[in-house]
Design a protein around this motif. Structure first.
Motif, PDB file in Angstrom:
ATOM      1  N   UNK A 124      35.467  54.565  41.449  1.00 31.92           N
ATOM      2  CA  UNK A 124      35.673  55.323  40.220  1.00 31.92           C
ATOM      3  C   UNK A 124      37.166  55.576  40.055  1.00 31.92           C
ATOM      4  N   UNK A 125      37.507  56.240  38.951  1.00 28.41           N
ATOM      5  CA  UNK A 125      38.882  56.645  38.728  1.00 28.41           C
ATOM      6  C   UNK A 125      38.904  57.794  37.746  1.00 28.41           C
ATOM      7  N   UNK A 126      40.022  58.457  37.669  1.00 26.51           N
ATOM      8  CA  UNK A 126      40.192  59.537  36.708  1.00 26.51           C
ATOM      9  C   UNK A 126      41.175  59.129  35.626  1.00 26.51           C
ATOM     10  N   UNK A 127      40.952  59.596  34.393  1.00 26.57           N
ATOM     11  CA  UNK A 127      41.875  59.275  33.311  1.00 26.57           C
ATOM     12  C   UNK A 127      41.998  57.781  33.087  1.00 26.57           C
ATOM     13  N   UNK A 128      43.234  57.287  33.049  1.00 31.49           N
ATOM     14  CA  UNK A 128      43.457  55.859  32.786  1.00 31.49           C
ATOM     15  C   UNK A 128      42.855  54.982  33.876  1.00 31.49           C
ATOM     16  N   UNK A 129      42.741  55.542  35.103  1.00 31.33           N
ATOM     17  CA  UNK A 129      42.201  54.729  36.185  1.00 31.33           C
ATOM     18  C   UNK A 129      40.706  54.483  36.036  1.00 31.33           C
ATOM     19  N   UNK A 130      40.006  55.339  35.305  1.00 30.29           N
ATOM     20  CA  UNK A 130      38.595  55.074  35.033  1.00 30.29           C
ATOM     21  C   UNK A 130      38.472  53.767  34.248  1.00 30.29           C
ATOM     22  N   UNK A 131      39.312  53.619  33.226  1.00 35.46           N
ATOM     23  CA  UNK A 131      39.283  52.397  32.439  1.00 35.46           C
ATOM     24  C   UNK A 131      39.832  51.209  33.218  1.00 35.46           C
ATOM     25  N   UNK A 132      40.826  51.429  34.054  1.00 38.02           N
ATOM     26  CA  UNK A 132      41.378  50.317  34.835  1.00 38.02           C
ATOM     27  C   UNK A 132      40.327  49.751  35.794  1.00 38.02           C
ATOM     28  N   UNK A 133      39.544  50.632  36.391  1.00 39.37           N
ATOM     29  CA  UNK A 133      38.480  50.160  37.284  1.00 39.37           C
ATOM     30  C   UNK A 133      37.433  49.390  36.488  1.00 39.37           C
ATOM     31  N   UNK A 134      37.126  49.868  35.292  1.00 37.32           N
ATOM     32  CA  UNK A 134      36.126  49.201  34.461  1.00 37.32           C
ATOM     33  C   UNK A 134      36.654  47.866  33.931  1.00 37.32           C
ATOM     34  N   UNK A 135      37.932  47.822  33.590  1.00 41.31           N
ATOM     35  CA  UNK A 135      38.554  46.557  33.171  1.00 41.31           C
ATOM     36  C   UNK A 135      38.468  45.535  34.298  1.00 41.31           C
ATOM     37  N   UNK A 136      38.729  45.980  35.515  1.00 39.27           N
ATOM     38  CA  UNK A 136      38.643  45.084  36.671  1.00 39.27           C
ATOM     39  C   UNK A 136      37.226  44.537  36.833  1.00 39.27           C
ATOM     40  N   UNK A 137      36.223  45.413  36.644  1.00 39.54           N
ATOM     41  CA  UNK A 137      34.824  44.959  36.734  1.00 39.54           C
ATOM     42  C   UNK A 137      34.529  43.926  35.646  1.00 39.54           C
ATOM     43  N   UNK A 138      34.938  44.217  34.409  1.00 42.41           N
ATOM     44  CA  UNK A 138      34.720  43.260  33.319  1.00 42.41           C
ATOM     45  C   UNK A 138      35.362  41.915  33.622  1.00 42.41           C
ATOM     46  N   UNK A 139      36.576  41.953  34.157  1.00 39.92           N
ATOM     47  CA  UNK A 139      37.297  40.723  34.467  1.00 39.92           C
ATOM     48  C   UNK A 139      36.572  39.904  35.529  1.00 39.92           C
ATOM     49  N   UNK A 140      36.041  40.587  36.538  1.00 38.55           N
ATOM     50  CA  UNK A 140      35.386  39.899  37.646  1.00 38.55           C
ATOM     51  C   UNK A 140      34.003  39.375  37.281  1.00 38.55           C
ATOM     52  N   UNK A 141      33.289  40.087  36.403  1.00 39.19           N
ATOM     53  CA  UNK A 141      31.889  39.753  36.131  1.00 39.19           C
ATOM     54  C   UNK A 141      31.639  39.164  34.748  1.00 39.19           C
ATOM     55  N   UNK A 142      32.666  39.172  33.892  1.00 41.78           N
ATOM     56  CA  UNK A 142      32.481  38.641  32.553  1.00 41.78           C
ATOM     57  C   UNK A 142      31.716  39.565  31.630  1.00 41.78           C
ATOM     58  N   UNK A 143      31.610  40.835  31.992  1.00 41.65           N
ATOM     59  CA  UNK A 143      30.937  41.820  31.152  1.00 41.65           C
ATOM     60  C   UNK A 143      31.910  42.360  30.105  1.00 41.65           C
ATOM     61  N   UNK A 144      31.408  43.227  29.251  1.00 45.72           N
ATOM     62  CA  UNK A 144      32.246  43.746  28.158  1.00 45.72           C
ATOM     63  C   UNK A 144      32.063  45.257  28.000  1.00 45.72           C
ATOM     64  N   UNK A 145      31.995  45.961  29.122  1.00 43.75           N
ATOM     65  CA  UNK A 145      31.788  47.406  29.066  1.00 43.75           C
ATOM     66  C   UNK A 145      32.955  48.126  28.383  1.00 43.75           C
ATOM     67  N   UNK A 146      34.164  47.721  28.687  1.00 46.06           N
ATOM     68  CA  UNK A 146      35.328  48.435  28.144  1.00 46.06           C
ATOM     69  C   UNK A 146      35.388  48.370  26.620  1.00 46.06           C
ATOM     70  N   UNK A 147      35.357  47.174  26.014  1.00 48.68           N
ATOM     71  CA  UNK A 147      35.439  47.157  24.548  1.00 48.68           C
ATOM     72  C   UNK A 147      34.256  47.832  23.877  1.00 48.68           C
ATOM     73  N   UNK A 148      33.067  47.734  24.479  1.00 45.88           N
ATOM     74  CA  UNK A 148      31.900  48.371  23.854  1.00 45.88           C
ATOM     75  C   UNK A 148      31.974  49.888  23.961  1.00 45.88           C
ATOM     76  N   UNK A 149      32.397  50.386  25.111  1.00 47.56           N
ATOM     77  CA  UNK A 149      32.536  51.836  25.251  1.00 47.56           C
ATOM     78  C   UNK A 149      33.647  52.366  24.353  1.00 47.56           C
ATOM     79  N   UNK A 150      34.738  51.627  24.264  1.00 51.48           N
ATOM     80  CA  UNK A 150      35.858  52.062  23.430  1.00 51.48           C
ATOM     81  C   UNK A 150      35.448  52.100  21.955  1.00 51.48           C
TER      82      UNK A 150
END
Length: 206
Positions: free
Chosen positions: A137-163
């Motif tokens: 997990x992460x706090x603040x910007x790091x929450x999104x950075x961790x999620x961006x890393x997951x999207x990059x590794x798995x090809x998911x799109x959690x960040x743009x959909x949540x945003x």
């Protein structure tokens, strides 16, 4: 201007953090002993946030010597291992909290309360996505950075959909945020509300 995070390893130091400016540059000093680094890494692990471990393991030594090689190696191993599996009780609590928020969102009118529910739903969804995927997990910007890393590794799109979902919810349309949260819950075992039970922890010695 981004600040510089500098960890000072000093066996004789009084452990502290300090904010200052050096030649006009904002600097955050984190003064530690090897023991205090291990202590704070342990605290961070309980929150599934590798703040201290990342600060030490990925830092660049600035002075001659081994650069605290032993403690840097320890922090690197912590990062590499990742967070421990989420306990079943904690996962149930996270599912319950997000399910409850989705119910609140359906009944929330536009305005301050709706904004608060949308923001909390966004945060809880992001954290649960990371939890069920075994990520930090992460706090603040790091929450999104961790999620961006997951999207990059798995090809998911959690960040743009949540945003996009949060932006739409704040404008009055909660559909995308609700759909994204429901998808997250499906990965975690689905909604959980009726039948949820959580024992209270009370210190009866007081």
């Amino acid at each position: 201007m981004s600040d510089l995070d500098i960890t000072v390893l000093d066996a004789t130091a009084t452990v502290h953090r300090e904010s200052l400016r050096h030649r006009g540059w904002p600097v955050e000093l984190f003064v530690h002993t090897a023991a205090s680094i291990r202590h704070f890494v342990s605290q961070d692990l309980a929150e599934r946030k590798p703040t201290m471990a990342r600060l030490v393991a990925r830092g660049v030594p600035l002075l001659p010597g081994d650069g605290g090689a032993a403690v840097r190696h320890y922090c690197g191993e912590v990062l590499e291992a990742g967070p421990a599996p989420l306990p079943a009780e904690t996962l149930a609590g996270a599912r319950y909290a997000l399910s409850d928020l989705l119910d609140d969102m359906q009944g929330a009118a536009p305005g301050p309360e709706g904004t608060a529910v949308a923001v909390e739903t966004w945060r809880r969804t992001a954290e649960l996505v990371l939890d069920v995927n075994g990520c930090w997990r992460g706090g603040g910007k790091w929450l999104m950075r961790e999620l961006i890393s997951l999207d990059t590794e798995t090809g998911t799109s959690w960040v743009p959909r949540l945003d996009a979902g949060l932006a739409a919810a704040l404008a009055g349309d909660t559909t995308l945020l609700r759909v994204t949260a429901e998808e997250c819950l499906s990965l975690a075992g689905g909604r959980l509300w009726e039948g949820f039970h959580q024992a209270a922890s009370i210190d009866e010695s007081r």
